[in-house]
Design an enzyme around this catalytic site. Sequence first.
Site, PDB file in Angstrom:
ATOM      1  N   ARG A  82      31.048  11.961  27.421  1.00 51.66           N
ATOM      2  CA  ARG A  82      30.840  13.343  27.022  1.00 51.66           C
ATOM      3  C   ARG A  82      31.578  14.324  27.937  1.00 51.66           C
ATOM      4  NH1 ARG A  82      26.070  13.237  23.800  1.00 51.66           N
ATOM      5  NH2 ARG A  82      25.505  15.282  23.038  1.00 51.66           N
ATOM      6  N   LYS A  86      27.450  11.777  14.097  1.00 48.61           N
ATOM      7  CA  LYS A  86      27.766  10.566  14.852  1.00 48.61           C
ATOM      8  C   LYS A  86      26.675   9.504  14.662  1.00 48.61           C
ATOM      9  CE  LYS A  86      28.084  12.639  18.873  1.00 48.61           C
ATOM     10  NZ  LYS A  86      27.877  14.059  18.532  1.00 48.61           N
ATOM     11  N   ARG A 141      13.611  17.970  16.554  1.00 48.84           N
ATOM     12  CA  ARG A 141      13.954  17.780  17.967  1.00 48.84           C
ATOM     13  C   ARG A 141      13.900  19.128  18.667  1.00 48.84           C
ATOM     14  NH1 ARG A 141      19.456  14.364  18.545  1.00 48.84           N
ATOM     15  NH2 ARG A 141      19.887  15.972  20.074  1.00 48.84           N
ATOM     16  N   ARG A 180      24.381  23.900  23.393  1.00 48.03           N
ATOM     17  CA  ARG A 180      24.993  22.573  23.250  1.00 48.03           C
ATOM     18  C   ARG A 180      26.430  22.701  22.757  1.00 48.03           C
ATOM     19  NH1 ARG A 180      20.673  20.222  19.482  1.00 48.03           N
ATOM     20  NH2 ARG A 180      22.057  18.461  19.138  1.00 48.03           N
ATOM     21  N   ARG A 228      17.629  19.450  10.464  1.00 43.17           N
ATOM     22  CA  ARG A 228      17.377  18.042  10.781  1.00 43.17           C
ATOM     23  C   ARG A 228      15.911  17.803  11.120  1.00 43.17           C
ATOM     24  NH1 ARG A 228      21.252  15.011  14.952  1.00 43.17           N
ATOM     25  NH2 ARG A 228      20.469  16.448  16.535  1.00 43.17           N
TER      26      ARG A 228
HETATM   27  P1  ADP Z   1      23.913  15.613  19.925  1.00 42.92           P
HETATM   28  O1  ADP Z   1      25.214  14.860  19.949  1.00 42.92           O
HETATM   29  O2  ADP Z   1      23.448  15.919  18.550  1.00 42.92           O
HETATM   30  O3  ADP Z   1      23.899  16.812  20.838  1.00 42.92           O
HETATM   31  P2  ADP Z   1      22.601  13.462  21.427  1.00 42.92           P
HETATM   32  O4  ADP Z   1      21.391  12.790  20.944  1.00 42.92           O
HETATM   33  O5  ADP Z   1      23.864  12.688  21.530  1.00 42.92           O
HETATM   34  O6  ADP Z   1      22.750  14.725  20.486  1.00 42.92           O
HETATM   35  O7  ADP Z   1      22.309  14.090  22.883  1.00 42.92           O
HETATM   36  C1  ADP Z   1      21.184  14.889  23.153  1.00 42.92           C
HETATM   37  C2  ADP Z   1      21.178  15.332  24.609  1.00 42.92           C
HETATM   38  O8  ADP Z   1      21.123  14.191  25.485  1.00 42.92           O
HETATM   39  C3  ADP Z   1      22.411  16.105  25.079  1.00 42.92           C
HETATM   40  O9  ADP Z   1      22.340  17.482  24.783  1.00 42.92           O
HETATM   41  C4  ADP Z   1      22.379  15.830  26.595  1.00 42.92           C
HETATM   42  O10 ADP Z   1      21.415  16.619  27.242  1.00 42.92           O
HETATM   43  C5  ADP Z   1      21.894  14.402  26.669  1.00 42.92           C
HETATM   44  N1  ADP Z   1      23.028  13.436  26.695  1.00 42.92           N
HETATM   45  C6  ADP Z   1      23.324  12.512  25.736  1.00 42.92           C
HETATM   46  N2  ADP Z   1      24.427  11.796  26.071  1.00 42.92           N
HETATM   47  C7  ADP Z   1      24.840  12.280  27.272  1.00 42.92           C
HETATM   48  C8  ADP Z   1      25.923  11.983  28.151  1.00 42.92           C
HETATM   49  N3  ADP Z   1      26.837  11.041  27.847  1.00 42.92           N
HETATM   50  N4  ADP Z   1      26.039  12.695  29.306  1.00 42.92           N
HETATM   51  C9  ADP Z   1      25.158  13.642  29.627  1.00 42.92           C
HETATM   52  N5  ADP Z   1      24.112  13.975  28.850  1.00 42.92           N
HETATM   53  C10 ADP Z   1      23.942  13.316  27.681  1.00 42.92           C
END
Ligand code: ADP
Length: 222
Positions: free
Chosen positions: A88, A13, A160, A171, A127
């Site tokens: 999400r 994404k 990360r 996740r 990554r």
């Molecule tokens: P990825 O999609 O690779 O898991 P992101 O950078 O989008 O990574 O998100 C990393 C973390 O940030 C998630 O595992 C969550 O803890 C938090 N997070 C991101 N966006 C949201 C959201 N919309 N609602 C709740 N938590 C979020």
Amino acid sequence: MIIILLGPPGAGKGTQAKTLSQRLKIVHISTGDILREAIKTNTSLGQEAAKYVERGELVPDNLVTRMARERLSCDDTKEGFILDGFPRNLAQAESLDEFFNSNGLLDYSVIYLETSENTIIKRLTGRRICKSCQAVYHLINAPSNKQGVCDACGGELYQRPDDSEATIKNRLQVYERLTAPVVAYYSHKGKLLHISADNEADKVIAGILKFLKVNDSCEISL
Ligand code: ADP
Ligand code: ZN
């Protein structure tokens, strides 16, 4: 133009959003990036969010939704935006609908980057990210010229903390349980493009641009 990118962690994404943002000249809004920045600079939001992000859990809706609304209200979103990592879960999707309705934003596209679990694990464990400029590398697919050093700025590359194998598993479970229903939600609205994100990034982008009816070639007819 408003684009919502959906897909599991590791679907690409962030990578796709970056390219789309440059091509379409609209801002890329990643809730994950905003949260990581808040954690790094130790704001009150960051302190609250850190424990969830570390464990691969979702940060509570009230925090994330307020944060997303605030970000979407900034002036730079006037021409449109790409949402990456939000919504999400269903509650976030409904609250986004409310925001769109009350701001007269009726037209948006949702792109679902479908990815196999095998690809996800490989992408996430390999990554590496630049500490200074956040450029994204991959140990095998997109290595930096010098190991551990960013090509763009010379910064140090790091993994990360939530890209460890144990947290990735969590996740993915969170994704299946909470985020997959959001895909169905937009599919029912007839808003969804499915695209296979196991392919190389270039192919994925070409598919998205075709769907958005944006011309991908640059022809000069002089
Ligand atoms: P990825 O999609 O690779 O898991 P992101 O950078 O989008 O990574 O998100 C990393 C973390 O940030 C998630 O595992 C969550 O803890 C938090 N997070 C991101 N966006 C949201 C959201 N919309 N609602 C709740 N938590 C979020
Ligand atoms: Zn860098």
